[in-house]
Write a protein that holds these residues in place. Structure first.
Motif, PDB file in Angstrom:
ATOM      1  N   THR A   1     -14.076  -6.085   5.103  1.00 38.88           N
ATOM      2  CA  THR A   1     -13.618  -4.704   4.965  1.00 38.88           C
ATOM      3  C   THR A   1     -12.383  -4.523   5.819  1.00 38.88           C
ATOM      4  N   GLY A   2     -11.611  -3.537   5.490  1.00 38.68           N
ATOM      5  CA  GLY A   2     -10.713  -3.086   6.481  1.00 38.68           C
ATOM      6  C   GLY A   2      -9.241  -3.014   6.410  1.00 38.68           C
ATOM      7  N   VAL A   3      -8.551  -4.090   6.751  1.00 38.73           N
ATOM      8  CA  VAL A   3      -7.133  -3.948   7.065  1.00 38.73           C
ATOM      9  C   VAL A   3      -6.339  -3.385   5.888  1.00 38.73           C
ATOM     10  N   GLY A   4      -5.615  -2.305   6.138  1.00 39.92           N
ATOM     11  CA  GLY A   4      -4.815  -1.698   5.080  1.00 39.92           C
ATOM     12  C   GLY A   4      -3.409  -1.392   5.555  1.00 39.92           C
ATOM     13  N   ASN A   5      -2.453  -2.254   5.147  1.00 31.51           N
ATOM     14  CA  ASN A   5      -1.054  -1.887   5.341  1.00 31.51           C
ATOM     15  C   ASN A   5      -0.623  -1.264   4.020  1.00 31.51           C
ATOM     16  N   CYS A   6      -0.899   0.048   3.872  1.00 32.60           N
ATOM     17  CA  CYS A   6      -0.737   0.737   2.588  1.00 32.60           C
ATOM     18  C   CYS A   6       0.656   1.356   2.472  1.00 32.60           C
ATOM     19  N   HIS A   7       1.153   1.394   1.234  1.00 28.86           N
ATOM     20  CA  HIS A   7       2.495   1.905   0.963  1.00 28.86           C
ATOM     21  C   HIS A   7       2.457   3.086  -0.004  1.00 28.86           C
ATOM     22  N   VAL A   8       3.406   4.008   0.190  1.00 24.77           N
ATOM     23  CA  VAL A   8       3.708   4.987  -0.847  1.00 24.77           C
ATOM     24  C   VAL A   8       5.142   4.720  -1.266  1.00 24.77           C
ATOM     25  N   TYR A   9       5.340   4.445  -2.559  1.00 29.74           N
ATOM     26  CA  TYR A   9       6.699   4.243  -3.064  1.00 29.74           C
ATOM     27  C   TYR A   9       7.133   5.473  -3.861  1.00 29.74           C
ATOM     28  N   ILE A  10       8.250   6.069  -3.430  1.00 30.06           N
ATOM     29  CA  ILE A  10       8.805   7.237  -4.128  1.00 30.06           C
ATOM     30  C   ILE A  10       9.976   6.761  -4.981  1.00 30.06           C
ATOM     31  N   ASP A  11       9.772   6.805  -6.283  1.00 32.70           N
ATOM     32  CA  ASP A  11      10.739   6.298  -7.253  1.00 32.70           C
ATOM     33  C   ASP A  11      11.857   7.334  -7.473  1.00 32.70           C
ATOM     34  N   ASP A  12      12.949   6.928  -8.128  1.00 29.93           N
ATOM     35  CA  ASP A  12      14.077   7.870  -8.283  1.00 29.93           C
ATOM     36  C   ASP A  12      13.713   9.112  -9.096  1.00 29.93           C
ATOM     37  N   THR A  13      12.802   8.965 -10.041  1.00 30.62           N
ATOM     38  CA  THR A  13      12.443  10.123 -10.876  1.00 30.62           C
ATOM     39  C   THR A  13      11.297  10.947 -10.285  1.00 30.62           C
ATOM     40  N   ALA A  14      10.846  10.615  -9.085  1.00 35.55           N
ATOM     41  CA  ALA A  14       9.710  11.341  -8.501  1.00 35.55           C
ATOM     42  C   ALA A  14      10.056  12.813  -8.301  1.00 35.55           C
ATOM     43  N   ASP A  15       9.100  13.667  -8.582  1.00 38.60           N
ATOM     44  CA  ASP A  15       9.241  15.097  -8.284  1.00 38.60           C
ATOM     45  C   ASP A  15       9.408  15.244  -6.766  1.00 38.60           C
ATOM     46  N   LYS A  16      10.356  16.079  -6.352  1.00 36.20           N
ATOM     47  CA  LYS A  16      10.649  16.207  -4.919  1.00 36.20           C
ATOM     48  C   LYS A  16       9.411  16.648  -4.122  1.00 36.20           C
ATOM     49  N   ASP A  17       8.818  17.768  -4.541  1.00 35.94           N
ATOM     50  CA  ASP A  17       7.701  18.311  -3.766  1.00 35.94           C
ATOM     51  C   ASP A  17       6.501  17.359  -3.767  1.00 35.94           C
ATOM     52  N   MET A  18       6.261  16.752  -4.932  1.00 42.97           N
ATOM     53  CA  MET A  18       5.113  15.833  -5.015  1.00 42.97           C
ATOM     54  C   MET A  18       5.327  14.623  -4.116  1.00 42.97           C
ATOM     55  N   GLY A  19       6.526  14.087  -4.136  1.00 39.01           N
ATOM     56  CA  GLY A  19       6.835  12.916  -3.308  1.00 39.01           C
ATOM     57  C   GLY A  19       6.602  13.204  -1.836  1.00 39.01           C
ATOM     58  N   ILE A  20       7.133  14.345  -1.388  1.00 41.52           N
ATOM     59  CA  ILE A  20       6.991  14.695   0.030  1.00 41.52           C
ATOM     60  C   ILE A  20       5.526  14.977   0.360  1.00 41.52           C
ATOM     61  N   ALA A  21       4.878  15.746  -0.490  1.00 41.28           N
ATOM     62  CA  ALA A  21       3.485  16.128  -0.212  1.00 41.28           C
ATOM     63  C   ALA A  21       2.579  14.887  -0.126  1.00 41.28           C
ATOM     64  N   ILE A  22       2.747  13.960  -1.057  1.00 43.47           N
ATOM     65  CA  ILE A  22       1.874  12.774  -1.064  1.00 43.47           C
ATOM     66  C   ILE A  22       2.192  11.863   0.120  1.00 43.47           C
ATOM     67  N   ALA A  23       3.479  11.660   0.408  1.00 42.55           N
ATOM     68  CA  ALA A  23       3.837  10.794   1.542  1.00 42.55           C
ATOM     69  C   ALA A  23       3.295  11.382   2.848  1.00 42.55           C
ATOM     70  N   VAL A  24       3.477  12.680   3.033  1.00 48.24           N
ATOM     71  CA  VAL A  24       3.008  13.320   4.263  1.00 48.24           C
ATOM     72  C   VAL A  24       1.482  13.276   4.328  1.00 48.24           C
ATOM     73  N   ASN A  25       0.832  13.538   3.218  1.00 51.66           N
ATOM     74  CA  ASN A  25      -0.637  13.508   3.198  1.00 51.66           C
ATOM     75  C   ASN A  25      -1.166  12.111   3.496  1.00 51.66           C
ATOM     76  N   ALA A  26      -0.585  11.110   2.829  1.00 54.76           N
ATOM     77  CA  ALA A  26      -1.081   9.735   2.992  1.00 54.76           C
ATOM     78  C   ALA A  26      -0.886   9.262   4.432  1.00 54.76           C
ATOM     79  N   LYS A  27       0.180   9.745   5.073  1.00 52.84           N
ATOM     80  CA  LYS A  27       0.424   9.330   6.459  1.00 52.84           C
ATOM     81  C   LYS A  27      -0.374  10.141   7.469  1.00 52.84           C
ATOM     82  N   THR A  28      -0.447  11.458   7.280  1.00 51.69           N
ATOM     83  CA  THR A  28      -0.886  12.303   8.401  1.00 51.69           C
ATOM     84  C   THR A  28      -2.274  12.919   8.266  1.00 51.69           C
ATOM     85  N   GLN A  29      -2.867  12.899   7.068  1.00 50.38           N
ATOM     86  CA  GLN A  29      -4.110  13.640   6.924  1.00 50.38           C
ATOM     87  C   GLN A  29      -5.208  13.066   7.817  1.00 50.38           C
TER      88      GLN A  29
END
Lengths: 415, 415
Positions: free
Chosen positions: A222-250
């Motif tokens: 179990t365990g080790v997770g070096n997880c990534h969020v990739y924001i592509d060029d067509t990503a919705d601005k608000d969705m990209g920020i919300a998901i990146a911030v959530n995945a990092k800080t929640q």
């Protein structure tokens, strides 16, 4: 025979009894365990005080002391956990597959318990209750090796579970706490293939690697997770920020939290400043490549090590890329195969990501934080597997089962 | 970096290419492999002669030399094997499960290759072809470590496979034979967790135990079968004798052959003499308890060791019991969890047997010899698992796969 092997032998014998319990008997036991835990709350809290006092004396960090601390609410949470596991469908006895051969043999694959599950874990005493509940529901015996720093708390919880087992007329050997919490005793468990069917390490990378490297008993890593969020060029601005911030800080301390945000250069040119500010506002320490450093003075330069590290903290690495393929290459190189997300409106890039990246869980337009037994709807979780054999990703009750083939004939012999 | 680690690294890189091949590409490659193997028959036979000559010089037994020997028919068999594997359904890409969460997340579990499978095996060169074919169909790279006694044969087979890979424009790193066949090199494979996703030992108990004990790479344990046939008091006379004789004698050298026949006393009183004669007629050496010794002078006394031993030969232990429960206890005590059969007309005893005995395959009124990928209808077999994790019993293509979760959202973040 040492005390650990003796306990293992008893666990193996108990596992045969556990495997024969009906769903009703197991659920009745789980409800009784819930009841006993609430009845024993005062004793458990007192015993927990001993561990906390010792921990303070030994200079444990505030974070570790918090993990170790039990409160009435946390004990209620464990008791509710038993009830929730009781409410889940019993996987044991389920027919997984069924077919007939041309020679008339009827073959059924039936779900059965693993036998004895050995759980090796660090300071959190709630693992004692969680693991016991899941093992009981799946007809397994549980051999629990908690940290010595939580010994009194774990012992009190297991004693409470034992009173429930006794009340239901089931052997207390079904849930055992290792009596010897030395490192040598843990090492002895690694090679008890006669008595243990699986070892599940839960804790930091050091513990998990020690078990993987030294154990001849099959391991669920179990365990080790070096997880990534990739924001592509067509990503919705608000969705990209919300998901990146959530995945990092929640909840930064867990394995499915994001450790590196990879961003398409053209999206970053437009929205990079806003993304960086949103992260800084949440108190995140940012390590970025040159493009990222340019947008804010608080961004520190990222080194090679930042792409590799699982921070488990409010720190994030941010890298810009020229196209989705570069993002995929970066994630393939540095990812640990845990959880990876792409934020995009382009079907082609979503497919590229899903096809080329091999990880337990891949996300399109959602946070990596969903890699979790509860979020997947499993109702309970024994851990998140980062290996490819037996189970991969969040492990619920089924991960604690095996199967056997039942073949019914009418005198068939092999020609 | 040693040669074995270098090969492992190349295999890992090749596995990414293999995972992306379409079903058509994989099947086309398998047909080409079949063609090349027939084209290269003369070379392969010549190289095999070298191994045979060396084996004779080294004093290999006739049985081992037979396993090592290739003939035009055996090579045709391997070539047909590739075609058969091509005809099987491709498990890769299959959706195993699919569901939606209340928050709108769509979760799919998709079947994917394991990555690199390391196969460690003894003298039989046909394993080289079989394992390569199964790994290719499942999109895995194969890292083959055959016995040094079959080195020239294995090398010729792998070279033939390489010409097929080249013809199809696929990297030859996808199927590699370990260049170093020393024991140290095999040991190095045990800890190559970075490059190997699974190790599958195929061979004698010594080899398998060495891999299980020493490997940190996850292992699929195959092999040891101390299998029983229990003839209950209500068993049909002819069926009981036919199944016991078949399970013992049809091919005594394999893991699903019967090693101990357990017989209800009252059935034995009536038909024991006939059973013993039928076994003696097939040249079986019988080790029995007192009741069994009484019926024929050629029966030797069974010792404690006879209940434990996997003879893999024309030898059988025979034990009489007073009731089905005693048979179940004996099998639980001495069985290795491989294949166990009950011959009975009593539903209750069949249920007792199925419920209380934990083994990969349980039989009612059929021979244990059916525990086999072909007999189960899997079309091919990488081995028979005697462990409880990942796969149990005959392992076909699915045992060489893992899964990944694909989660599609619309901006979901964790609250």
């Amino acid at each position: 025979m040492g005390v650990i092997r003796e306990q293992g032998q008893k666990a193996k014998a108990a596992s045969e009894e556990m495997a024969l319990l009906s769903t009703e008997e197991k659920n009745s036991l789980l409800h009784k365990m819930s009841e006993c835990l609430l009845d024993d709350m005062d004793v458990i809290l007192l015993e927990n005080e001993k561990d906390l006092a010792q921990g303070e004396k030994n200079g444990l960090s505030a974070a570790l002391l918090d993990r170790l601390r039990l409160t009435p609410d946390r004990i209620k949470g464990m008791a509710n956990g038993f009830q929730q596991v009781a409410s889940l469908k019993d996987p044991i006895g389920e027919t997984i597959e069924s077919w007939e051969r041309p020679n008339g043999l009827q073959i059924d694959s039936i779900r059965v318990p693993l036998g004895v599950a050995g759980i090796i874990y660090e300071a959190r005493p709630n693992v004692t209750a969680d693991a016991a509940g899941l093992c009981i529901k799946t007809g397994n015996a549980a051999f629990l090796r908690g940290s010595s720093s939580a010994y009194y708390s774990n012992k009190a919880i297991v004693q409470s579970i034992h009173s429930a087992l006794q009340a239901e007329g089931i052997t207390t050997d079904a849930v055992q706490l290792a009596k010897d919490t030395s490192r040598e005793a843990a090492s002895e468990m690694f090679t008890m293939n006669d008595y243990l069917d699986v070892l599940i390490p839960r804790g930091g990378a050091g513990l998990i690697q020690a078990v993987v490297k030294q154990s001849s008993v099959p391991v669920l890593e179990t365990g080790v997770g070096n997880c990534h969020v990739y924001i592509d060029d067509t990503a919705d601005k608000d969705m990209g920020i919300a998901i990146a911030v959530n995945a990092k800080t929640q909840r930064p301390s867990v394995c499915n939290a994001c450790e590196t945000i990879v961003v398409h250069q053209s999206w970053f040119d437009q929205h990079g400043t806003e993304l960086v500010r949103a992260l800084l506002e949440k108190g995140v320490d940012i390590r970025g490549d040159q493009a990222v450093q340019h947008v804010h003075e608080q961004v520190k330069p990222a080194t090679e090590n930042d792409w590799k590290e699982e921070y488990l903290d409010l720190i994030v690495a941010v890298k810009t890329v020229e196209h989705a393929k570069e993002a995929v290459s970066h994630i393939k190189k540095y990812g640990t195969g845990h959880s990876e997300a792409i934020i995009t409106e382009t079907a082609e890039n979503k497919q590229l990501f899903f096809r080329h990246i091999d990880a337990a869980a891949l996300y399109h337009n959602a946070s990596t934080r969903f890699t979790d037994g509860d979020e997947f709807g499993f109702g309970a979780e024994i851990g998140i597997s980062t290996q490819k054999l037996h189970a991969r990703g969040p492990m619920g009750l089924k991960a604690l089962t095996s199967s056997k083939y039942i073949v019914v004939g009418s005198g068939q012999i092999k020609e």
